[in-house]
Design an enzyme around this catalytic site. Structure first.
Site, short mmCIF file in Angstrom:
data_model
loop_
_atom_site.label_atom_id
_atom_site.label_comp_id
_atom_site.label_asym_id
_atom_site.label_seq_id
_atom_site.Cartn_x
_atom_site.Cartn_y
_atom_site.Cartn_z
N TRP A 130 46.89 34.50 31.29
CA TRP A 130 46.42 33.88 32.54
C TRP A 130 46.94 32.44 32.57
O TRP A 130 46.75 31.69 31.61
CB TRP A 130 44.89 33.92 32.56
CG TRP A 130 44.25 33.36 33.79
CD1 TRP A 130 44.63 33.57 35.08
CD2 TRP A 130 43.10 32.50 33.84
NE1 TRP A 130 43.78 32.91 35.93
CE2 TRP A 130 42.83 32.24 35.19
CE3 TRP A 130 42.27 31.93 32.87
CZ2 TRP A 130 41.77 31.44 35.61
CZ3 TRP A 130 41.22 31.15 33.28
CH2 TRP A 130 40.98 30.90 34.64
N ASP A 211 38.18 36.73 25.86
CA ASP A 211 38.04 36.40 27.29
C ASP A 211 37.76 37.71 28.01
O ASP A 211 38.62 38.60 28.06
CB ASP A 211 39.32 35.73 27.80
CG ASP A 211 39.15 35.26 29.25
OD1 ASP A 211 38.12 35.58 29.87
OD2 ASP A 211 40.06 34.58 29.75
N LYS A 246 34.21 38.96 39.15
CA LYS A 246 34.85 40.18 39.66
C LYS A 246 33.86 41.34 39.70
O LYS A 246 33.75 42.02 40.72
CB LYS A 246 36.04 40.58 38.78
CG LYS A 246 36.83 39.43 38.20
CD LYS A 246 37.81 38.82 39.16
CE LYS A 246 38.38 37.56 38.54
NZ LYS A 246 39.50 37.00 39.21
C1 LMR Z 1 43.32 35.31 38.80
O1 LMR Z 1 43.86 35.43 37.70
O2 LMR Z 1 43.93 35.45 39.86
C2 LMR Z 1 41.85 35.02 38.87
O3 LMR Z 1 41.32 34.92 37.61
C3 LMR Z 1 41.53 33.87 39.76
C4 LMR Z 1 41.93 32.55 39.18
O4 LMR Z 1 41.07 31.65 39.15
O5 LMR Z 1 43.08 32.35 38.79
#
Ligand code: LMR
Length: 400
Positions: A130, A211, A246
């Protein structure tokens, strides 16, 4: 003082939502940010959430501060979901939970705790991960390193490269693992692979940080905790950052948790006291509303059933859309991977790592007003019957 300030780069994910909002094309499609949409393209408020909000309106006795670690009932409900109601860890004091502002808040609190208390720790992140992970831990002052994760030739887990990279982990390091529905790839380890990863992390003298932002989006709430449980069976110290954005659709309410599992209750209490100082310096104590909604739903059997059925509907729609996307690409003769498009159906959660290149992603945006993340991550949960064909025609055009 502000004259010398230069504009910052837009956020890799949320910046695309800003660009999407500014796009005048009436047919624009936003498949960037990880938000669930129904068949009509709306992000619904779950009926269980609305019912709990009604109940709160009549029954919330005060708006006074919560404790630094939040509502104790929310902490217990979170541990029930993570560990299973029958687990000793729910009540034996070895695990303590902090209610945090979203999964992001939980990660930042964990980062602050680690930076303040574990000098020399390096945090290991999957490559890719992420996008915000890097920024959160950099801001907390923790050095990061990456470990290999995805075999982009097949869009599956490159387990050998992953374990080889993790062999460089040092005692006292922290290894961040995505509990399920890996973001951005949708590629998760098998239970046997989880056991091997947990053994490796333990043998290295490192701490696993899970996570866990998508519990319930792969196969179900209990099934999706299999990886976490494999880690807990092997490691007696674990950090877990979980989120209800989510699975309860509570995105804007910012509802998350940091749970610490320690070897015994007195160590857990010591870590808890250090985390309290980190929270106090940051936001004092967490916002109540969304967390009390979750707590109420999880303490009421019929609301819990309603929530689980709404979660199942979301999961089924996404999985059905994975098949539709694969078929629609196949029928246009578009092959995103040398082995075909079957990987789309094998990946878990909201996202598919499509294999589209940066240039192709840029063309989707510039020429078709279709927004996906630069890594090629597509939010399958944002595809609907009415935008599927336009999406696949555009993908066919940019890969041609
Ligand atoms: C994402 O990966 O799109 C979500 O977790 C929202 C975010 O805050 O990035």
């Amino acid at each position: 003082m502000f004259q010398s300030i230069q504009p910052a780069a837009p956020d890799a994910i949320l910046g695309l939502t800003e660009a999407f909002k500014a796009d005048a094309n009436p047919d624009k499609i936003n498949l960037a940010v990880g938000v669930y949409k129904d068949e009509q393209g709306k992000t619904p408020t779950l009926a269980a959430v609305t019912a709990a909000e009604r109940w709160l309106l009549d029954n919330e006795p005060t708006k006074s501060y919560l404790g630094i670690d939040g509502s104790p009932g929310y902490g217990k409900a979170t541990r029930d979901l993570l560990f299973g109601k029958d687990s000793d860890l729910v009540t034996n004091g070895q695990a303590v939970t902090f209610q945090c502002p979203g999964g992001t808040g939980a990660l930042r609190v964990a980062g602050d705790y680690l930076a303040n208390n574990h000098t020399g720790t390096t945090l290991w992140l999957s490559d890719p991960t992420w996008a915000n992970h890097h920024d959160i831990f950099r801001a907390a002052g923790l050095p990061t390193q990456s470990y290999a994760y995805l075999d982009s030739a097949t869009n599956t887990l490159d387990f050998d490269s992953m374990t080889e990279a993790l062999s460089a982990v040092k005692p006292g390091d922290v290894v961040l693992l995505h509990g399920c529905c890996h973001n951005p790839t949708g590629v998760d380890p098998t239970t046997e692979q989880w056991q091997a990863i947990a053994t490796l992390v333990k043998d290295k003298g490192a701490l696993p940080l899970i996570d866990f932002a998508y519990q319930g989006f792969a196969q179900g709430v209990e099934q999706d905790a299999a990886g976490l449980h494999a880690v807990l069976d092997i490691c007696d110290e674990v950090l877990i950052c979980s989120s209800y954005s989510k699975n309860f659709g509570l995105y804007r309410e910012r509802v998350g948790a940091l749970t610490v599992v320690a070897a015994d209750p007195s160590q857990a209490a010591n870590v808890q006291s250090q985390i309290k100082t980190a929270v106090r310096r940051n936001y004092s104590n967490p916002p109540a509303h969304g967390a009390l909604v979750v707590e109420h739903i999880l303490s009421d059997a019929s609301l819990t059933d309603q929530w689980l059925s709404e979660l199942t509907q979301m999961r089924s729609r996404i999985n059905g859309m994975r098949t539709n996307l694969r078929q629609a690409l196949d029928s246009r003769g578009v092959q995103l991977n040398a082995n075909g498009n079957g990987f789309i159906e094998q990946q878990n959660g909201m996202f598919t790592m499509s294999g589209l290149t940066k240039d192709q992603v840029a063309k989707l945006k510039a020429e078709h007003a279709i927004y996906i993340v630069g890594s090629g991550r597509i939010n399958v949960a944002g595809i609907t019957p009415s935008n599927l064909d336009r999406l696949c025609d555009a993908i066919a055009a940019v890969v041609a």
